[in-house]
Design a protein around this motif. Structure first.
Motif: not given
Length: 616
Positions: A421-449
């Motif tokens: 997600a962080a790499t996609r965000y830096e490369l300009g892939d906002r949609a891919g970064a949004l999907a990956d960060y959402t997947a992180v929150l599905v695994i850990n719903s208390r991840d403030d970062i």
């Protein structure tokens, strides 16, 4: 009458002449006791020779002091010589006069003898007294001359002084000789250590390590040969080992494999690295990529992440004040070069982010190389080694190609999703970064970062309300996340909630009093609420933390102008213009120059209602 004359003559002859002769003899004895004259020129030569010898032993300061003392003694000697010279001359003259007087007295007696009976002689006492006075004065001057004992004392003093100085010089010379002996001893010790150095090095351990690796490689090759013999037509597998010497940079061992693959490939080359490294992906390698594409080859490059840019940290929403291209010059330059290759060869060049730490290479479906990261060894000469397997197994080759064409992450691997997600965000892939960060929150719903960074993605996609919701969730799960407070204040300010923005910036500063970004944007919010003095205080805090912040100087100058402090405003705007020009920011430099011109006009016309810039 004759008897009286003879008596008088006899008395004058024996008394006056005898006294005078005794004085003359006494004077001669005194003169004979005088020391023999000495040669001043020879003494000077001896002194100069002594000075030369001492000059070879003594330092310049000691030699100068000794020369001064010798010069003083020479002057005293010259003075004595000058005093003795006139006395010697007078003595010679007096001796001659005495001889003359004695001769005349003898002639007078011879002349007077025949007529002694008929003449009455009367010598003048004044003449005799004058002669006695002259002799007495001469004796006094002779007594004042230095005798041989005084000259001996003078010589002893000179010899003692010279002996003292020479003794000190000898001590210094002995010290220098001792230091020279110590240095010579140290040199011999160092030479012995140099001769013993090869024996001290752990050469045996290095040879054992190499023999061990060679044994393992031989065993692996034999094992593969045995397997091929059993299977018959089984694909070949070859162990690849590359060691890195101590002076080589990390990643250089993989460069040779990549260069060899670029030479071997004719149709397609797939290269996957954990992250870009300067030792591999430099300008020369980019040029080799370009040459391969010119040969109509297809090049696929994959990275797991972008290195430090993908670290697990909360990021601020305004990248202009958090990320500087100069701090990540290598990464930005390589991304620009790869983007140019993508534009020039759209059907031949592909670039993907896999999100994992993988390293493999596929060359024309002919062979593949599976590698690992550098492994630490026990050798001091070869501290790291890269181990890989080169294979022609079509099943492995197809699996690796499928991995690149359709990358799939483990659904429970939160780290891989976050990295991608962080790499996609830096490369300009906002949609891919949004999907990956959402997947992180599905695994850990208390991840403030993850909440904070997903809020950045939603803001960039125009979903400001969703961004505020993510920032709020971040501070709820971690009340110490001052960056999430600042991000929420930033979005609230854009939505018109200036008071809410100031409250968020203030909360961030309570958690981190040295967070310059919060001071800066709170100053902007206070400016829009017409709190110019409060804004000036915030911009001043920014400059306390970073004296090179040109934007802080610019906005503080505008705030000074608003409250009528024209000279302070002019000073800040000039400093801002200088910093913008130094930093190469031509747009803001020109805007600052225009603001300075308007401020000059306002100072002349005293019309402070007209703003210096339209967006202030």
């Amino acid at each position: 009458m004759q008897t009286t004359l003879q008596a008088l003559a006899g008395d004058q002859k024996f008394n006056g002449y005898r006294v005078l002769q005794d004085q003359i003899n006494h004077l001669n004895r005194r003169l004979n006791k005088l020391p023999a004259p000495f040669d001043a020129g020879a003494l000077r030569q001896d002194v100069e020779s002594l000075i030369k010898v001492i000059g070879d032993l003594a330092s310049r300061r000691d030699l100068a002091r000794l020369e001064a003392q010798l010069e003083k003694l020479s002057q005293q000697n010259d003075a004595v010589e000058q005093s003795v010279a006139p006395i010697k001359v007078v003595t010679n003259i007096l001796r001659k006069q005495v001889d003359t007087v004695a001769t005349r007295m003898t002639v007078f007696e011879e002349t007077l003898a025949p007529h002694a009976s008929r003449l009455t002689v009367s010598l003048q006492p004044a003449v005799v007294d004058a002669l006695e006075s002259t002799v007495n004065a001469l004796e006094q001057r002779v007594n004042q001359l230095p005798d041989s004992h005084a000259l001996a004392n003078l010589r002893s003093q000179v010899e003692g002084l010279v002996s003292n100085q020479v003794g000190q010089l000898q001590q210094q010379l002995d010290t220098v000789q001792q230091q020279t002996q110590d240095l010579d001893q140290q040199h011999r010790t160092l030479r012995d250590w140099v001769h013993r150095l090869p024996q001290l090095l752990d050469s045996s351990a290095l040879h054992n390590e190499v023999r061990y690796l060679a044994t393992r490689v031989e065993w692996a090759e034999n094992h593969l040969v045995d397997l091929q013999t059993r299977v018959g037509t089984a694909p070949t597998h070859e162990l690849v080992l590359d060691v890195k010497q101590q002076q080589q940079s990390m990643g250089s061992e993989n460069r040779a494999m990549l260069e060899q693959a670029l030479e071997d490939a004719t149709a397609r080359l797939v290269v996957v690295y954990p992250f870009p490294h300067p030792a591999v992906l430099d300008d020369a390698m980019i040029q080799q990529f370009r040459q391969f594409l010119e040969r109509k080859g297809c090049l696929d490059i994959g990275w797991g992440h972008l290195g430090q840019v993908s670290d697990r940290v909360s990021r601020f929403i305004d990248h202009r004040r958090t990320i500087s291209p100069t701090e990540n010059e290598f990464l930005f330059n390589r991304l620009n070069q790869l983007t140019e290759l993508k534009k020039r060869y759209p059907d031949q060049f592909r670039f993907k982010v896999l999100g994992t730490d993988e390293y493999f290479l596929v060359c024309d479906r002919a062979y593949a190389v599976l590698g690992t990261e550098s492994l630490t060894t026990t050798s001091a000469v070869f501290p790291e080694a890269t181990v890989g397997v080169r294979t022609t197994d079509t099943g492995i080759i197809d699996a690796l190609i499928e991995r690149f064409d359709h990358p799939v992450l483990d659904e429970n691997d939160a780290i891989a999703y976050f990295t991608r997600a962080a790499t996609r965000y830096e490369l300009g892939d906002r949609a891919g970064a949004l999907a990956d960060y959402t997947a992180v929150l599905v695994i850990n719903s208390r991840d403030d970062i993850a909440f904070n960074n997903r809020g950045l993605v939603r803001y960039d996609l125009g979903d400001k309300e969703g961004a505020i919701a993510d920032f709020t969730a971040a501070v709820q799960h971690n009340p110490q996340n001052f960056i999430a407070y600042s991000n929420r204040g930033y979005v609230r300010s854009e939505l018109g909630d200036k008071s809410g923005a100031i409250a968020d910036y203030t909360a961030a500063l309570q958690l981190n009093p040295d967070y310059a970004t919060a001071y800066f944007y709170r100053g902007l919010a206070r400016t829009r609420l017409q709190d110019k003095l409060g804004a000036i205080q915030d911009y001043t805090e920014v400059l306390r933390l970073n004296a090179q912040d040109a934007s802080a100087y610019f906005y503080r100058g505008l705030a000074h102008a608003k409250v009528g402090q024209s000279m302070d405003a002019l000073r800040d705007l000039r400093q801002a213009a200088q910093l913008f020009e130094t930093q190469g920011d031509s747009a803001n430099y020109q805007q600052t120059v225009n603001a300075i011109k308007k401020l000059h006009k306002l100072m002349v016309s005293d019309n402070s209602d007209k703003p210096l810039v339209s967006n202030a």
